[in-house]
Design a protein around this motif. Structure first.
Motif, short mmCIF file in Angstrom:
data_model
loop_
_atom_site.label_atom_id
_atom_site.label_comp_id
_atom_site.label_asym_id
_atom_site.label_seq_id
_atom_site.Cartn_x
_atom_site.Cartn_y
_atom_site.Cartn_z
N SER A 139 0.82 -1.22 0.00
CA SER A 139 0.00 0.00 0.00
C SER A 139 0.85 1.26 0.00
O SER A 139 0.39 2.32 -0.44
N VAL A 140 2.08 1.18 0.50
CA VAL A 140 2.98 2.34 0.45
C VAL A 140 4.02 2.20 -0.65
O VAL A 140 4.66 3.19 -1.02
N TYR A 141 4.21 0.99 -1.16
CA TYR A 141 5.12 0.78 -2.28
C TYR A 141 4.51 1.34 -3.57
O TYR A 141 5.17 2.02 -4.34
N ASN A 142 3.25 1.05 -3.79
CA ASN A 142 2.52 1.57 -4.95
C ASN A 142 1.57 2.65 -4.44
O ASN A 142 0.40 2.38 -4.14
N THR A 143 2.06 3.87 -4.33
CA THR A 143 1.28 4.95 -3.73
C THR A 143 0.11 5.37 -4.60
O THR A 143 -0.85 5.97 -4.11
N GLU A 144 0.16 5.06 -5.86
CA GLU A 144 -0.94 5.41 -6.76
C GLU A 144 -2.15 4.51 -6.53
O GLU A 144 -3.30 4.94 -6.63
N LEU A 145 -1.89 3.25 -6.22
CA LEU A 145 -2.96 2.28 -5.99
C LEU A 145 -3.28 2.14 -4.50
O LEU A 145 -4.44 2.17 -4.10
N GLY A 146 -2.26 1.98 -3.67
CA GLY A 146 -2.50 1.76 -2.26
C GLY A 146 -3.02 0.34 -2.03
O GLY A 146 -2.33 -0.63 -2.30
N TYR A 147 -4.26 0.25 -1.59
CA TYR A 147 -4.88 -1.05 -1.36
C TYR A 147 -6.33 -0.99 -1.82
O TYR A 147 -7.00 0.02 -1.68
N CYS A 148 -6.80 -2.10 -2.37
CA CYS A 148 -8.19 -2.21 -2.79
C CYS A 148 -8.68 -3.60 -2.42
O CYS A 148 -7.94 -4.58 -2.51
N GLN A 149 -9.93 -3.67 -1.97
CA GLN A 149 -10.51 -4.97 -1.64
C GLN A 149 -10.46 -5.88 -2.86
O GLN A 149 -10.77 -5.47 -3.97
N GLY A 150 -10.06 -7.10 -2.64
CA GLY A 150 -9.85 -8.05 -3.73
C GLY A 150 -8.39 -8.45 -3.83
O GLY A 150 -8.07 -9.56 -4.27
N HIS A 156 -2.79 -3.67 -11.94
CA HIS A 156 -2.91 -2.29 -11.43
C HIS A 156 -4.15 -1.61 -12.00
O HIS A 156 -4.88 -0.92 -11.28
N GLY A 157 -4.39 -1.81 -13.29
CA GLY A 157 -5.53 -1.16 -13.94
C GLY A 157 -6.87 -1.68 -13.48
O GLY A 157 -7.89 -1.03 -13.70
N LEU A 158 -6.88 -2.86 -12.84
CA LEU A 158 -8.14 -3.39 -12.31
C LEU A 158 -8.54 -2.72 -11.01
O LEU A 158 -9.73 -2.59 -10.71
N PHE A 159 -7.55 -2.29 -10.22
CA PHE A 159 -7.82 -1.87 -8.85
C PHE A 159 -7.75 -0.36 -8.62
O PHE A 159 -8.17 0.11 -7.57
N ILE A 160 -7.20 0.41 -9.56
CA ILE A 160 -7.13 1.85 -9.34
C ILE A 160 -8.51 2.47 -9.48
O ILE A 160 -9.45 1.84 -9.98
N GLN A 161 -8.62 3.72 -9.05
CA GLN A 161 -9.91 4.42 -9.12
C GLN A 161 -10.45 4.41 -10.55
O GLN A 161 -9.73 4.67 -11.51
N GLY A 162 -11.72 4.11 -10.65
CA GLY A 162 -12.35 4.06 -11.96
C GLY A 162 -12.33 2.69 -12.59
O GLY A 162 -13.05 2.43 -13.55
N PHE A 163 -11.47 1.77 -12.11
CA PHE A 163 -11.37 0.39 -12.59
C PHE A 163 -11.31 0.33 -14.13
O PHE A 163 -12.09 -0.39 -14.76
N PRO A 164 -10.40 1.07 -14.77
CA PRO A 164 -10.42 1.14 -16.24
C PRO A 164 -10.20 -0.21 -16.92
O PRO A 164 -10.82 -0.48 -17.96
N LYS A 165 -9.35 -1.06 -16.35
CA LYS A 165 -9.12 -2.35 -17.00
C LYS A 165 -10.34 -3.24 -16.88
O LYS A 165 -10.66 -3.99 -17.82
N LEU A 166 -11.02 -3.18 -15.76
CA LEU A 166 -12.24 -3.97 -15.59
C LEU A 166 -13.25 -3.61 -16.68
O LEU A 166 -13.85 -4.49 -17.30
N LEU A 167 -13.42 -2.33 -16.94
CA LEU A 167 -14.36 -1.89 -17.97
C LEU A 167 -13.92 -2.36 -19.35
O LEU A 167 -14.75 -2.76 -20.18
N ARG A 168 -12.61 -2.29 -19.60
CA ARG A 168 -12.10 -2.73 -20.90
C ARG A 168 -12.34 -4.22 -21.10
O ARG A 168 -12.76 -4.66 -22.19
N LEU A 169 -12.08 -5.03 -20.08
CA LEU A 169 -12.30 -6.47 -20.19
C LEU A 169 -13.78 -6.81 -20.32
O LEU A 169 -14.15 -7.72 -21.07
N GLN A 170 -14.62 -6.09 -19.60
CA GLN A 170 -16.06 -6.34 -19.69
C GLN A 170 -16.60 -5.99 -21.07
O GLN A 170 -17.46 -6.69 -21.60
N LEU A 171 -16.10 -4.90 -21.65
CA LEU A 171 -16.51 -4.53 -23.01
C LEU A 171 -16.09 -5.61 -24.00
O LEU A 171 -16.87 -6.00 -24.89
#
Length: 482
Positions: free
Chosen positions: A191-202, A235-250
């Motif tokens: 959570s402090v190593y990747n300060t952009e992501l931090g921690y997300c449930q999952g 990283h793209g699955l867990f950051i704010q907005g979940f952009p990779k999740l949306l891309r995979l779902q599309l």
């Protein structure tokens, strides 16, 4: 230095957050030593001698004393493969170089046949190049642990999630036990190593899976490769907005339209949006959605081929079970995909993996085996392990004042799709279930959506209001985090 409170509400908030963080860290430092205060509900009892399977999961019923003929045969095959895999590991430099095409193809086939569980940790570590990454960043993990103890705003949420991650597994059963300590340290340090992501449930279940097969620091670096490696980019699955999740779902919807149009029409008619059932498929590579033995096989393939295994695996599951799904109503579709398949996939693991390979080839011919390339916003933008100034007071407390616009858009899209599906079906009929999504913001975690399932006791009125009854949802359908 601990902030003084006085009349400054921000300083008071920071002081409370620091005290809470210190108290949580102290519990993990003490572990289960004398003086540890553990509530009985946090530390369920178990009978290790007759209810633990070979993977470490604890069962509520006595396991068979003798293995079936099929289990004996599979074990014999796995033992026979161990020697071949030891030879394969001895040739790892050649495999990584990729110059020997025959050897590379042999390795691929063996991965899809299944890595022997005894060697899975070693093979995963090699596939993720853990030893090299760890050596290049020698000492970084211990520094991140020290930094997390002082500044991580995610400690409280991580503590909550550690206490509910694989509690049916012997490694994580004991509150503040050795593996719970390791899981807490890995997640807090990241959570402090990747300060952009931090921690997300999952992330907790992914880290716990790695800890089943690796030591603590290797699991940390394996997690970092999964989050930022080009082949995975979780990283793209867990950051704010979940952009990779949306891309995979599309991409998943494009596959359904082309290859499973009848099933897609049935799902749409019942208001089953891809955002409901693909979350754990994509976030955690099918953990808790298929039997654990099959999830391990899918993870073997995922570490080899990356994100295309996610979209192909999702297609494989729906293709294999399409006839069953097409005859189920809404509430049973959800139960089938979220609960029943995890208990009984209705196919053995080898058959499922063979079908996965066939689906890979089918999608490759249709040029749908790979999702679109990730845009820049999916990729990490900051260097890792930065020494930053102490975070702002509100960040230290783990609170965020409002949802990001991208998150509001996701919630709006989910609601809109649900409404469109219900309208296309006519209405929510008497005696059926319907879904209600409620955006919520909690004090110490990211904004999320509560998905509530209600039983429709009467047709909707002219104003479209549906009145839920007190009747409980179908088995396996609970208030779920989206």
């Amino acid at each position: 230095m601990t902030p003084t409170c006085g009349d400054d509400p921000e300083a008071e908030l920071a002081a409370r957050a620091a005290a809470e963080r210190a108290a949580i860290v102290a519990k993990y430092d003490l572990g289960r030593e004398k003086g540890a205060q553990i509530d009985p509900w946090e530390d369920p009892k178990f009978e290790i001698y007759h209810v633990t399977d070979r993977y470490g999961f604890i069962h509520d019923h006595r396991l068979p004393e003798t293995a079936t003929a099929l289990e004996v045969k599979l074990k014999e095959v796995e033992v026979a493969r161990e020697k071949k895999w030891l030879d394969m590991l001895a040739k790892w430099d050649k495999i990584r170089a990729g110059k020997d095409k025959k050897l590379t193809e042999k390795f691929r086939k063996r991965v899809y046949k299944g890595i022997p569980d005894k060697l899975r940790g070693k093979v995963w570590a090699q596939m993720l190049n853990v030893a090299t990454v760890r050596q290049e960043r020698h000492g970084m993990y211990e520094e991140m642990k020290r930094r997390a103890r002082r500044w991580s705003p995610e400690v409280r949420q991580i503590d909550l999630d550690v206490n509910r991650t694989y509690r049916d597994h012997i490694m994580f059963r004991e509150r503040y036990g050795i593996q719970q300590q390791a899981l807490f340290h890995v997640l807090a340090a990241y959570s402090v190593y990747n300060t952009e992501l931090g921690y997300c449930q999952g992330m907790s279940q992914i880290a716990a899976l790695l800890l089943m097969y690796m030591n603590e620091e290797d699991a940390f670096w394996a997690l970092s490769v999964l989050m930022a490696g080009n082949l995975y980019n979780m990283h793209g699955l867990f950051i704010q907005g979940f952009p990779k999740l949306l891309r995979l779902q599309l991409h998943h919807e494009q596959i359904l339209k082309k290859y499973l149009p009848k099933l897609k029409k049935h799902l749409d008619r019942n208001g089953i949006d891809t955002t409901i059932y693909t979350l754990k498929w994509f976030f955690q590579c099918f953990l808790d959605r298929v039997p654990f033995t099959l999830a391990l096989r899918l993870w073997d393939a995922y570490l080899l081929d990356g994100e295309k295994v996610l979209v192909t695996g999702a297609y494989m599951i729906l293709k294999v079970h399409r006839k069953t799904l097409q005859h189920l109503p809404m509430e049973e579709i959800l139960e089938f995909l979220q609960v029943r398949l995890e208990r009984d996939f209705q196919q053995d693991d080898d058959s499922a993996m063979l079908e996965l390979e066939r689906c890979v080839e089918e999608l490759r011919r249709g040029r749908l085996d790979q999702p679109a390339p990730p845009p820049d916003q999916e990729l990490p933008q900051r260097p890792f392990g930065l020494q930053l100034q102490p975070p702002p007071v509100r960040a230290q407390s783990g609170r965020r004042s409002q949802m990001a616009p991208s998150e509001e858009k996701i919630i709006g899209d989910i609601l809109r799709r649900q409404q469109e599906a219900q309208l296309s079906a006519g209405e929510v009929y008497r005696g059926s279930w319907y879904r209600q999504d409620v955006p919520s913001v909690f004090q110490y975690s990211e904004p999320t959506t509560l998905a509530c399932y209600h039983y429709q006791t009467a047709p909707a009125g002219r104003n479209g209001i549906h009145l839920p009854s007190s009747r409980p949802p179908p088995r396996g359908i609970r208030m779920t985090l989206v």
